[in-house]
Design a protein around this motif. Sequence first.
Motif, PDB file in Angstrom:
ATOM      1  N   THR A 136      -9.881   5.771   3.218  1.00  0.00           N
ATOM      2  CA  THR A 136      -9.866   4.312   3.317  1.00  0.00           C
ATOM      3  C   THR A 136      -8.536   3.737   2.853  1.00  0.00           C
ATOM      4  O   THR A 136      -7.986   2.831   3.494  1.00  0.00           O
ATOM      5  CB  THR A 136     -11.016   3.712   2.485  1.00  0.00           C
ATOM      6  N   ARG A 137      -8.013   4.247   1.751  1.00  0.00           N
ATOM      7  CA  ARG A 137      -6.730   3.763   1.257  1.00  0.00           C
ATOM      8  C   ARG A 137      -5.632   3.985   2.298  1.00  0.00           C
ATOM      9  O   ARG A 137      -4.797   3.097   2.539  1.00  0.00           O
ATOM     10  CB  ARG A 137      -6.378   4.476  -0.040  1.00  0.00           C
ATOM     11  N   LEU A 138      -5.645   5.150   2.950  1.00  0.00           N
ATOM     12  CA  LEU A 138      -4.631   5.449   3.969  1.00  0.00           C
ATOM     13  C   LEU A 138      -4.810   4.571   5.205  1.00  0.00           C
ATOM     14  O   LEU A 138      -3.830   4.134   5.808  1.00  0.00           O
ATOM     15  CB  LEU A 138      -4.695   6.928   4.349  1.00  0.00           C
ATOM     16  N   GLN A 139      -6.063   4.300   5.581  1.00  0.00           N
ATOM     17  CA  GLN A 139      -6.287   3.412   6.727  1.00  0.00           C
ATOM     18  C   GLN A 139      -5.715   2.028   6.457  1.00  0.00           C
ATOM     19  O   GLN A 139      -5.080   1.426   7.343  1.00  0.00           O
ATOM     20  CB  GLN A 139      -7.786   3.291   7.022  1.00  0.00           C
ATOM     21  N   ARG A 140      -5.951   1.515   5.253  1.00  0.00           N
ATOM     22  CA  ARG A 140      -5.403   0.198   4.922  1.00  0.00           C
ATOM     23  C   ARG A 140      -3.882   0.219   4.967  1.00  0.00           C
ATOM     24  O   ARG A 140      -3.252  -0.697   5.509  1.00  0.00           O
ATOM     25  CB  ARG A 140      -5.860  -0.235   3.523  1.00  0.00           C
ATOM     26  N   THR A 141      -3.298   1.260   4.397  1.00  0.00           N
ATOM     27  CA  THR A 141      -1.831   1.365   4.393  1.00  0.00           C
ATOM     28  C   THR A 141      -1.296   1.424   5.812  1.00  0.00           C
ATOM     29  O   THR A 141      -0.299   0.759   6.136  1.00  0.00           O
ATOM     30  CB  THR A 141      -1.396   2.616   3.601  1.00  0.00           C
ATOM     31  N   GLY A 181       0.784  -1.231   0.000  1.00  0.00           N
ATOM     32  CA  GLY A 181       0.000   0.000   0.000  1.00  0.00           C
ATOM     33  C   GLY A 181       0.812   1.275   0.000  1.00  0.00           C
ATOM     34  O   GLY A 181       0.264   2.355  -0.234  1.00  0.00           O
ATOM     35  N   VAL A 182       2.107   1.182   0.279  1.00  0.00           N
ATOM     36  CA  VAL A 182       2.960   2.372   0.265  1.00  0.00           C
ATOM     37  C   VAL A 182       3.447   2.580  -1.159  1.00  0.00           C
ATOM     38  O   VAL A 182       4.340   1.885  -1.637  1.00  0.00           O
ATOM     39  CB  VAL A 182       4.142   2.231   1.246  1.00  0.00           C
ATOM     40  N   GLU A 183       2.805   3.524  -1.841  1.00  0.00           N
ATOM     41  CA  GLU A 183       3.078   3.762  -3.256  1.00  0.00           C
ATOM     42  C   GLU A 183       3.242   5.253  -3.511  1.00  0.00           C
ATOM     43  O   GLU A 183       2.819   6.086  -2.710  1.00  0.00           O
ATOM     44  CB  GLU A 183       1.922   3.237  -4.122  1.00  0.00           C
ATOM     45  N   GLU A 184       3.826   5.575  -4.644  1.00  0.00           N
ATOM     46  CA  GLU A 184       3.844   6.934  -5.184  1.00  0.00           C
ATOM     47  C   GLU A 184       4.391   7.973  -4.213  1.00  0.00           C
ATOM     48  O   GLU A 184       3.921   9.108  -4.147  1.00  0.00           O
ATOM     49  CB  GLU A 184       2.423   7.325  -5.616  1.00  0.00           C
TER      50      GLU A 184
END
Length: 401
Positions: free
Chosen positions: A303-308, A269-272
């Motif tokens: 949500t994307r940040l929570q998953r990461t 999940g750690v991208e870009e």
Amino acid sequence: MKAAGIIVEYNPFHNGHWYHLQETKKQTGADCVIAVMSGNFLQRGEPALVSKWARTKMALAAGVDIVIELPYAFAVQAAERFANGAVMLLYALHCAEICFGSENGDITAFLDAAKTFLKQKEEHDRYVQEALQKGLSYPQANAEAWKRFGLASLDLAKPNNMLGFAYVKSILQNQLPIVPRTIRRIASNYHDETFSHPSIASATSLRKTLQGSAGRLEMIAPYIPAATKQVLRQYTETYGTLHEWEVYFPFLKYRIMTAEEAELREIAGVEEGIEYRLKQAIATASTFSALIDKVKTKRYTWTRLQRTCTHILTNFTKEQQNQAEAPTYIRLLGMTENGRRYLQHVKKHLLLPLVTKVAKLKNDPIYRQEKKAASAYAAIFPEPLRTQVLKEEYATAPIQL
């Protein structure tokens, strides 16, 4: 015996879930209902309010016959990977049908959309990538792609519609002999934070009411079965807390502050370049919500940040994620007597090993991540309670009702 599958989190089990369960039994005519349930951490990147064992008790008391665990590698993921993991586990248990709740409520819309998408997948994905490069968020890019391909009749901005679409797509893509069904969500929306119906409320509103104080249990009593209320009370009396992101924030802060950017880049999940934003924001963030507010952009949704952040907390790497292509085992969490009869009926024909003792999984890479997730989930407890909770993760036998 005929089995129907449902895909759940029960965070916590409420009256809307009970309605879904009863309608599943009614519509499918199944002899047995099997729930595949997320474990310690959930699809949107949150810790479960109470343990998997507590939520299994809620499910069995309400009439679910078998509860199995959706492993972390599939549970804390975007819709497609979450759906594939859950659907393949239900297929391994020979479920004839899968029934999901949705805002749409019409299975034909899901079937048509999934068939059209699979025919045009490459073109759709290319358009989404172009839209992302123009600065749109993934949900926005996906919505634009759907309009372009004439699929806007199914509103994928609605979370249950999005998951339902992913379930149906998984069934069709893998050519599984499973009949999908859907039940329209009633009375409350997934993200509703307030109560607007005398007996039906979203899990989001229930958790928000309980946030920071388990003593507010009476306030949500009209919206949950008596068994759920009893399990929540017992859990807070035994463990002294409910699980929410803010109590995990000190552990997340330690992980981010002591990791180098290169280490963070190895995490799923750690991208870009998001590792740089996280490193910069964590120094001045004193709460989890403050951290997310500082890092969030159009591209990096909440949500994307929570998953990461969950992946950082549990040290779930990109390598582990890539290795976990499909479930490798079925972990049984609980069953009724009827569920036991069904397992006896199909045990010689299961497509994956049925596991009741996790010692057998010590070399399984998917379960190794489960152990890390369990350690992170138990981290908020003082000793010796933490050690006791971890022992329960490994030693608890399937709950039988």
